[in-house]
Design an enzyme around this catalytic site. Structure first.
Site, short mmCIF file in Angstrom:
data_model
loop_
_atom_site.label_atom_id
_atom_site.label_comp_id
_atom_site.label_asym_id
_atom_site.label_seq_id
_atom_site.Cartn_x
_atom_site.Cartn_y
_atom_site.Cartn_z
N ASN A 1 -6.20 -2.59 1.80
CA ASN A 1 -6.17 -4.04 1.89
C ASN A 1 -7.60 -4.56 1.93
O ASN A 1 -8.51 -3.88 2.40
CB ASN A 1 -5.46 -4.49 3.18
CG ASN A 1 -3.96 -4.38 3.09
OD1 ASN A 1 -3.39 -4.31 2.02
ND2 ASN A 1 -3.31 -4.37 4.24
N ARG B 1 0.83 -1.21 0.00
CA ARG B 1 0.00 0.00 0.00
C ARG B 1 0.86 1.26 0.00
O ARG B 1 0.59 2.19 -0.76
CB ARG B 1 -0.96 0.02 1.19
CG ARG B 1 -2.10 -0.97 1.05
CD ARG B 1 -2.97 -0.97 2.26
NE ARG B 1 -2.16 -1.32 3.43
CZ ARG B 1 -2.48 -1.07 4.67
NH1 ARG B 1 -3.60 -0.43 4.96
NH2 ARG B 1 -1.70 -1.43 5.67
#
Length: 99
Positions: free
Chosen positions: A38, A20
């Site tokens: 996520n 990320r």
């Protein structure tokens, strides 16, 4: 430049490896808008919006990811403007909570 907006799902070993943060850095560097998060199924989901070429280039980078990632699949689908509204207010690109 033609604008594009894609929803991208990345599967493989993509959680717990800085994926990320890597996407946030890549998207910010490319001056794209969007978000990344996520998913509970172990995948990473992202929305990229901006010039079509820059969006396509970032999707291509997602096929490799950061050094510790092992990407097995990258799926794309057209996104809609309402999905871009998931960003945190005032941010061009956001890291969102897990869903």
């Amino acid at each position: 430049m033609t604008p594009a907006m894609l929803l991208v799902t990345i599967r493989g070993r993509v959680q717990g490896v800085g994926y990320r943060a890597w996407i946030e850095h890549q998207a910010t560097s490319a001056r794209l808008e969007g978000w990344v998060r996520n998913r509970r199924d172990g995948s990473v989901e992202a929305l990229f919006a901006g010039p079509a070429r820059a969006v396509a280039d970032l999707v291509a980078l997602c096929r490799h990811g950061p050094p510790a990632a092992r990407v097995t699949e990258v799926l794309t689908e057209p996104a809609v403007a309402d999905q871009l509204d998931l960003r945190h207010p005032g941010e061009r690109f956001s890291v969102l909570p897990t869903v």
